[in-house]
Each structure stands twice: as C-alpha cells, then as structure tokens.
Design an enzyme around this catalytic site. Structure first.
Site, PDB file in Angstrom:
ATOM      1  N   GLN A   1      -5.151  -1.613   9.683  1.00 11.74           N
ATOM      2  CA  GLN A   1      -5.006  -2.915   9.029  1.00 11.74           C
ATOM      3  C   GLN A   1      -5.580  -4.031   9.905  1.00 11.74           C
ATOM      4  O   GLN A   1      -5.297  -4.090  11.099  1.00 11.74           O
ATOM      5  CB  GLN A   1      -3.525  -3.168   8.708  1.00 11.74           C
ATOM      6  CG  GLN A   1      -3.250  -4.408   7.885  1.00 11.74           C
ATOM      7  CD  GLN A   1      -3.701  -4.300   6.424  1.00 11.74           C
ATOM      8  OE1 GLN A   1      -3.939  -3.216   5.910  1.00 11.74           O
ATOM      9  NE2 GLN A   1      -3.811  -5.418   5.753  1.00 11.74           N
TER      10      GLN A   1
ATOM     11  N   LYS B   1       0.834  -1.203   0.000  1.00 12.27           N
ATOM     12  CA  LYS B   1       0.000   0.000   0.000  1.00 12.27           C
ATOM     13  C   LYS B   1       0.868   1.253   0.000  1.00 12.27           C
ATOM     14  O   LYS B   1       0.620   2.200  -0.759  1.00 12.27           O
ATOM     15  CB  LYS B   1      -0.938  -0.007   1.216  1.00 12.27           C
ATOM     16  CG  LYS B   1      -1.990  -1.109   1.128  1.00 12.27           C
ATOM     17  CD  LYS B   1      -2.860  -1.237   2.374  1.00 12.27           C
ATOM     18  CE  LYS B   1      -3.808  -2.419   2.183  1.00 12.27           C
ATOM     19  NZ  LYS B   1      -4.816  -2.565   3.253  1.00 12.27           N
TER      20      LYS B   1
ATOM     21  N   ASP C   1     -11.366   2.462   3.972  1.00 15.72           N
ATOM     22  CA  ASP C   1     -11.723   1.047   3.852  1.00 15.72           C
ATOM     23  C   ASP C   1     -13.227   0.862   3.626  1.00 15.72           C
ATOM     24  O   ASP C   1     -13.671  -0.209   3.229  1.00 15.72           O
ATOM     25  CB  ASP C   1     -11.369   0.293   5.146  1.00 15.72           C
ATOM     26  CG  ASP C   1      -9.972  -0.299   5.118  1.00 15.72           C
ATOM     27  OD1 ASP C   1      -9.524  -0.710   4.038  1.00 15.72           O
ATOM     28  OD2 ASP C   1      -9.351  -0.371   6.200  1.00 15.72           O
TER      29      ASP C   1
HETATM   30  N1  L34 Z   1      -8.133  -2.570   7.072  1.00 11.94           N
HETATM   31  N2  L34 Z   1      -7.366  -4.666   6.496  1.00 11.94           N
HETATM   32  C1  L34 Z   1      -7.865  -3.483   6.116  1.00 11.94           C
HETATM   33  N3  L34 Z   1      -8.086  -3.163   4.832  1.00 11.94           N
HETATM   34  C2  L34 Z   1      -7.816  -4.062   3.859  1.00 11.94           C
HETATM   35  O1  L34 Z   1      -8.099  -3.763   2.579  1.00 11.94           O
HETATM   36  C3  L34 Z   1      -7.260  -5.298   4.207  1.00 11.94           C
HETATM   37  N4  L34 Z   1      -6.895  -6.244   3.265  1.00 11.94           N
HETATM   38  C4  L34 Z   1      -7.093  -7.653   3.579  1.00 11.94           C
HETATM   39  C5  L34 Z   1      -6.433  -7.900   4.938  1.00 11.94           C
HETATM   40  N5  L34 Z   1      -6.654  -6.829   5.897  1.00 11.94           N
HETATM   41  C6  L34 Z   1      -7.073  -5.596   5.553  1.00 11.94           C
HETATM   42  C7  L34 Z   1      -5.859  -6.121   2.418  1.00 11.94           C
HETATM   43  O2  L34 Z   1      -5.277  -5.074   2.217  1.00 11.94           O
HETATM   44  C8  L34 Z   1      -6.371  -8.341   2.449  1.00 11.94           C
HETATM   45  N6  L34 Z   1      -5.579  -7.297   1.832  1.00 11.94           N
HETATM   46  C9  L34 Z   1      -4.634  -7.524   0.805  1.00 11.94           C
HETATM   47  C10 L34 Z   1      -4.012  -6.488   0.119  1.00 11.94           C
HETATM   48  C11 L34 Z   1      -3.099  -6.743  -0.892  1.00 11.94           C
HETATM   49  C12 L34 Z   1      -2.778  -8.017  -1.229  1.00 11.94           C
HETATM   50  C13 L34 Z   1      -3.385  -9.053  -0.564  1.00 11.94           C
HETATM   51  C14 L34 Z   1      -4.301  -8.810   0.452  1.00 11.94           C
HETATM   52  C15 L34 Z   1      -1.768  -8.270  -2.296  1.00 11.94           C
HETATM   53  O3  L34 Z   1      -1.099  -7.374  -2.736  1.00 11.94           O
HETATM   54  N7  L34 Z   1      -1.625  -9.530  -2.741  1.00 11.94           N
HETATM   55  C16 L34 Z   1      -0.657  -9.905  -3.756  1.00 11.94           C
HETATM   56  C17 L34 Z   1       0.378 -10.860  -3.187  1.00 11.94           C
HETATM   57  C18 L34 Z   1       1.062 -10.355  -1.954  1.00 11.94           C
HETATM   58  C19 L34 Z   1       2.058 -11.335  -1.400  1.00 11.94           C
HETATM   59  O4  L34 Z   1       2.944 -11.754  -2.159  1.00 11.94           O
HETATM   60  O5  L34 Z   1       1.951 -11.687  -0.211  1.00 11.94           O
HETATM   61  C20 L34 Z   1      -1.388 -10.612  -4.879  1.00 11.94           C
HETATM   62  O6  L34 Z   1      -0.885 -10.598  -5.993  1.00 11.94           O
HETATM   63  O7  L34 Z   1      -2.437 -11.181  -4.607  1.00 11.94           O
END
Ligand code: L34
Length: 295
Positions: free
Chosen positions: A101, A57, A124
C-alpha cells in the site's frame, strides 16, 4: 432558468457487479479443486486513510472468496527488511498477489520496492515490466484505478471511440496509465494529459468529451472547465474539515460536484465513485494472477 442535471455514474453499484462476477469465477475455480486465490497486502505505518482503504480491500476479498491477509509494520521498518518480506512473498507458492500500500514512509525508495515485486504477482500493475506491457497493449494485469474507470465508462455506455479525452494529472498511479488505456486500439479516444505546467488548462479541459480529474485538489474542476454533456470522472479523494460530521471531516473529489453536475452529461460522485471501482479491479487482478483468466 433551466438547469440540466448530469446522470450519476454509481461506482458502488458497478463495483458490486464486478465483485459478484469475480466471486462467480472464484467459486468455479475452487469447485474444480483449486485452492482459493491468496492476496497479501503490506501496510506500513499508521496513516488512517491507508488503513481504511486496506480494510475495504480485505472485506471485498472475503466476500469474493479471495483469501487476503494484511501484514502490518511500523513506519520505521527498513527498506532492506521490506525487500526481504517481498522476496519471501515472491517465492511463496501459496501467494498469488502482492500489494504494498502506498504511500511509503520517506526513507523507503518506492521505485526500488515496486521493482522488487514479482511481475506475475503484481496486482497493482506498478512493476515496470507490467507498465511496459500496458503501454504496448499486451493483455495482462492493469492498474486498478484506471482500469476501474474504463469499466465505469463501458458499463455506463459512454462512447470513447473518436472522442476527446483529457486527463488532469500525470501520476504513475493514475494519470499516465489512464492516458495509455484511453488511447489503446479499440478504445480509440484522442487523449491529452494536463498538469501544473499546462497553458490554458481550463480551455484544454473544455475540449473534453471525457474529463478525468486526478490532481488531488478539492474542487479543482469548476463548471466553466466542462463541456456541456461531457462525462466527468472524479478520481480525487480529499478530506476537508467538517465539524458537523462525526469524524470531523468529509470526503470531496477534485470536481466541484454541485456546479459541474449542471453542465456535465455524466458524473461520478465522491465517495461512491472511482474508489469502490479501484477495489473491485484489484479483485479482478488477483483472480487473474491466481488463475491466468479474467473469468
Ligand atoms: N499500492 N496503493 C497501492 N494500490 C492502490 O490501489 C492504492 N490506492 C490509492 C492509495 N494507495 C494505493 C487505493 O487503494 C487510493 N486507493 C483507494 C482505494 C479505495 C478507496 C479510496 C482510495 C475507497 O474505497 N474510497 C471510498 C471511500 C473510503 C473512505 O470513506 O475513506 C469511496 O467511496 O471513494
């Protein structure tokens, strides 16, 4: 034997387009003499996955010209102390967006925290006032993951009007808001929400033109649960042990990707699908919180 292969929905590509659009809007905003949008991310404890999402982020904000700061605290931070931190951010005119988060440590009441964030800064869209506006169809902030999925469907040319959508999972973060967006006037899907108590869940899923999997169980959606040609959106991010990887694990979704690819018309990968869209839509919400405009 003939095997059809689903078209891949490239979340990284679509997310980068959205992020570039946000950057153009931020540049136009600051060119008029306004300060850059400011996002504060509150990260509590040392969950490595949360830390990694938050880094993603911050990086995306920096690239889009949004100033972001992560405030990190030990897992033993008290609820009262967190409420005070939020109160300070609420009243700080130099802060446009606040994100706490999730998940939070067990001793902190999540509902109490999410209600404490000023609705205008709630990027959010977890505050009940914003959830209510979402359900009522009032334009405004939208929860990042479901909004990111809507953006993927739109930019991939997937028709929602008159289609049957099935959402698996009823969380406040994904399942419930997802169903509400899909049923919205103008989107016009007919929506079913499935969960652990749903009779014949596979049969219900087989009726879906659009299937959104948000259960949190690796490989839950198998090929026999998917209607040929359906659009399958995989929200799951599960770590499974994999000794062949440097990190010792790999990420898999809630969908059995290989097998479902041969049945579905469209499919999102994990990683590189919904995750990057969640981050892109957070930037869009921060732009809106700062400027009152989506462009
Ligand atoms: N307050 N908490 C709050 N807001 C959110 O919007 C989230 N979320 C979820 C968990 N807790 C939160 C996220 O940000 C899940 N989440 C999130 C954000 C980004 C990614 C995954 C979950 C992401 O970038 N995923 C990548 C892989 C990352 C890695 O390698 O670990 C992908 O390509 O899916």
């Amino acid at each position: 034997m003939e095997t059809a292969t689903a078209e891949l929905i490239d979340g990284r590509l679509i997310a980068s387009e959205v992020r570039q659009e946000v950057k153009a809007s931020v540049d136009a905003w600051t060119a008029k003499g306004n300060r850059a949008p400011v996002l504060k991310v509150v990260l509590i404890g040392d969950d490595p996955a949360s830390a990694s999402y938050v880094r993603g982020k911050n990086r995306a904000c920096a690239e889009a010209g949004i100033e972001s700061e992560t405030m990190t605290y030990d897992a033993d931070l008290s609820e009262a102390a967190l409420l005070e931190i939020i109160d300070d951010l609420n009243t700080d005119e130099g802060v446009d967006g606040i994100l706490v988060q999730l998940p939070l440590p067990k001793h902190i009441n999540e509902d109490r925290i999410l209600r404490a964030i000023s609705p205008a800064k709630d990027v959010d869209c977890f505050h009940p006032e914003n959830v209510g506006n979402l359900v009522a169809g009032v334009p405004g902030l939208q929860p990042a993951t479901p909004a990111g999925i809507m953006e993927m469907l739109k930019r991939s040319g997937i028709e929602t009007r008159g289609r049957t959508a099935v959402v698996i999972g009823r969380s406040n973060i994904v399942g419930k808001p997802m169903a509400n967006l899909l049923v919205q006037r103008g989107i016009d899907a007919t929506v079913t929400v499935c969960h652990s108590r749903t009779p014949d869940l596979p049969g219900v899923c087989r009726g879906a033109d659009i299937l959104v999997a948000a259960i949190g169980r690796a490989g839950f959606v198998t090929a026999d649960m998917v209607k040929p040609g359906a659009a399958v959106i995989d929200v799951g991010i599960n770590r499974v042990e994999d000794a062949s990887r440097k990190r010792g694990y790999r990420l898999v979704g809630d969908v059995d990707f290989e097998a479902v690819s041969e049945v579905a018309g469209h499919i999102t990968p994990v990683p590189g699908g919904v995750g990057p869209m969640t981050i892109a839509m957070l930037l869009k919400n921060t732009l809106f919180a700062a400027t009152g405009s989506w462009t």
